[in-house]
Design a protein around this motif. Sequence first.
Motif, short mmCIF file in Angstrom:
data_model
loop_
_atom_site.label_atom_id
_atom_site.label_comp_id
_atom_site.label_asym_id
_atom_site.label_seq_id
_atom_site.Cartn_x
_atom_site.Cartn_y
_atom_site.Cartn_z
N ALA A 115 0.83 -1.21 0.00
CA ALA A 115 0.00 0.00 0.00
C ALA A 115 0.86 1.26 0.00
O ALA A 115 0.49 2.28 -0.60
N LEU A 116 2.03 1.21 0.64
CA LEU A 116 2.91 2.37 0.70
C LEU A 116 3.81 2.50 -0.52
O LEU A 116 4.40 3.57 -0.74
N THR A 117 3.93 1.42 -1.31
CA THR A 117 4.88 1.46 -2.44
C THR A 117 4.22 1.13 -3.77
O THR A 117 4.88 0.63 -4.69
N HIS A 118 2.95 1.42 -3.89
CA HIS A 118 2.28 1.25 -5.18
C HIS A 118 2.76 2.33 -6.15
O HIS A 118 2.89 3.49 -5.78
N ALA A 119 3.05 1.93 -7.40
CA ALA A 119 3.53 2.87 -8.41
C ALA A 119 2.43 3.15 -9.42
O ALA A 119 2.10 2.29 -10.24
N PRO A 120 1.84 4.35 -9.41
CA PRO A 120 0.82 4.69 -10.40
C PRO A 120 1.45 4.92 -11.77
O PRO A 120 2.68 4.92 -11.92
N ALA A 121 0.62 5.15 -12.76
CA ALA A 121 1.09 5.26 -14.14
C ALA A 121 2.11 6.38 -14.32
O ALA A 121 3.09 6.22 -15.07
N ASP A 122 1.91 7.52 -13.66
CA ASP A 122 2.85 8.63 -13.86
C ASP A 122 4.22 8.32 -13.29
O ASP A 122 5.25 8.73 -13.84
N MET A 123 4.28 7.55 -12.21
CA MET A 123 5.58 7.16 -11.66
C MET A 123 6.26 6.14 -12.57
O MET A 123 7.48 6.20 -12.79
N ALA A 184 9.28 1.69 -5.06
CA ALA A 184 8.07 1.53 -5.88
C ALA A 184 8.41 1.53 -7.36
O ALA A 184 7.86 0.72 -8.13
N ALA A 185 9.29 2.42 -7.78
CA ALA A 185 9.65 2.52 -9.19
C ALA A 185 10.33 1.24 -9.67
O ALA A 185 10.03 0.74 -10.77
N CYS A 186 11.23 0.70 -8.86
CA CYS A 186 11.90 -0.54 -9.25
C CYS A 186 10.91 -1.70 -9.33
O CYS A 186 10.90 -2.48 -10.30
N ARG A 187 10.05 -1.82 -8.34
CA ARG A 187 9.10 -2.93 -8.33
C ARG A 187 8.12 -2.85 -9.50
O ARG A 187 7.66 -3.88 -9.98
N ALA A 188 7.83 -1.64 -9.95
CA ALA A 188 6.92 -1.49 -11.09
C ALA A 188 7.47 -2.16 -12.33
O ALA A 188 6.71 -2.51 -13.25
N PHE A 189 8.79 -2.38 -12.38
CA PHE A 189 9.42 -3.03 -13.53
C PHE A 189 9.95 -4.42 -13.16
O PHE A 189 10.84 -4.95 -13.82
N LEU A 208 21.03 15.07 14.52
CA LEU A 208 21.04 13.83 13.75
C LEU A 208 19.71 13.12 13.91
O LEU A 208 19.05 13.21 14.94
N ALA A 209 19.32 12.41 12.88
CA ALA A 209 18.05 11.69 12.90
C ALA A 209 18.22 10.37 12.18
O ALA A 209 19.23 10.11 11.53
N SER A 210 17.21 9.53 12.33
CA SER A 210 17.20 8.27 11.58
C SER A 210 17.19 8.58 10.09
O SER A 210 16.74 9.64 9.65
N HIS A 211 17.70 7.63 9.31
CA HIS A 211 17.76 7.83 7.86
C HIS A 211 17.14 6.62 7.17
O HIS A 211 16.86 5.59 7.81
N ALA A 212 16.90 6.75 5.88
CA ALA A 212 16.32 5.65 5.10
C ALA A 212 16.87 5.69 3.70
O ALA A 212 17.13 6.75 3.15
N TRP A 213 17.02 4.49 3.11
CA TRP A 213 17.48 4.38 1.73
C TRP A 213 16.92 3.09 1.13
O TRP A 213 15.99 2.51 1.70
N ALA A 214 17.43 2.65 0.01
CA ALA A 214 16.85 1.49 -0.68
C ALA A 214 17.92 0.49 -1.08
O ALA A 214 19.02 0.88 -1.50
N ASP A 215 17.61 -0.79 -0.93
CA ASP A 215 18.40 -1.87 -1.51
C ASP A 215 17.70 -2.31 -2.79
O ASP A 215 16.48 -2.50 -2.78
N VAL A 216 18.46 -2.51 -3.86
CA VAL A 216 17.90 -3.00 -5.11
C VAL A 216 18.62 -4.30 -5.48
O VAL A 216 19.86 -4.37 -5.43
N CYS A 217 17.85 -5.32 -5.83
CA CYS A 217 18.42 -6.63 -6.13
C CYS A 217 18.93 -6.68 -7.57
O CYS A 217 18.18 -6.42 -8.51
#
Length: 277
Positions: A115-123, A184-189, A208-217
């Motif tokens: 639900a948080l990583t759905h990629a619509p057509a424009d993305m 989301a963009a990667c999963r769309a493909f 300083l704060a928590s951070h976030a990034w992405a792993d791609v397979c």
Amino acid sequence: MKYQIHHKTVYRYAEPVRRSVHELRLAPRSGPLQSVQAWSLSAPGSLSEARDGFGNIIHNFTLAGPARTIAITATGEVEVMSTQSGDAGGHHAFHDLPDAGESRVSPLYFAGSTALTHAPADMRAFAAPFLAAGHEVPALLALADGIAGRVGYKANTTDVATTAADAFRLGSGVCQDQAQVMVAACRAFGIPARYVSGYFYDPAATELASHAWADVCLDAGRALWCSIDVTHRCLTDGRHVRLAVGRDYASAAPIRGIVEGGAGETMEVDIAITPLA
């Protein structure tokens, strides 16, 4: 790089909490990109430890009885490799394989949207030119750069419930939103990608704060991944300490909880990261 990390979160309530149940992903694990030298957690309840299907270390505790304050502290030392190891045709990548006797989901599990990583057509249309020739590391870095430009970093414009589609259309967000758009963009493909929560050391930062990034397979059969920080438009390096991975923010959040009572909640977070010789 080696760091001493201190992370304290304090919840305060105008009306007492009668009962609460908490799930923590605040304990980093050793792996191909880092080695945990020491780590401890403290919370107002008895902590139980487990591993989830993504390989994360999870702690749970239940607090019974009236409480106006709930304080959770994580502290320890982590050594981070300065770069990701070379692989996959000379590009930066790493193998993330289960430990002996450990059960873990297949990398292909991270190809499905949430639900948080759905990629619509424009993305999907936005990401298509970057991934048209495949998803080698240079193409993924170009996509990350494009996302950082399309979803500009701006604090206090989104919250933890903001979806990747919402942030993409809004055109702004924080590291959580940029990472989820990348996922989301990667999963769309059909490319498996996962959300990563952790810390980023910036000696110039006043807070300083928590951070976030992405792993791609890069290769599901070999569990070969690359780790990309969209916010800083780079591969992760010696500045990044990993806490947990998930399909999105909700499954990798450092702290999740359910409370009974406890109206008027406020939260204070204090994070200190000190380089060690």
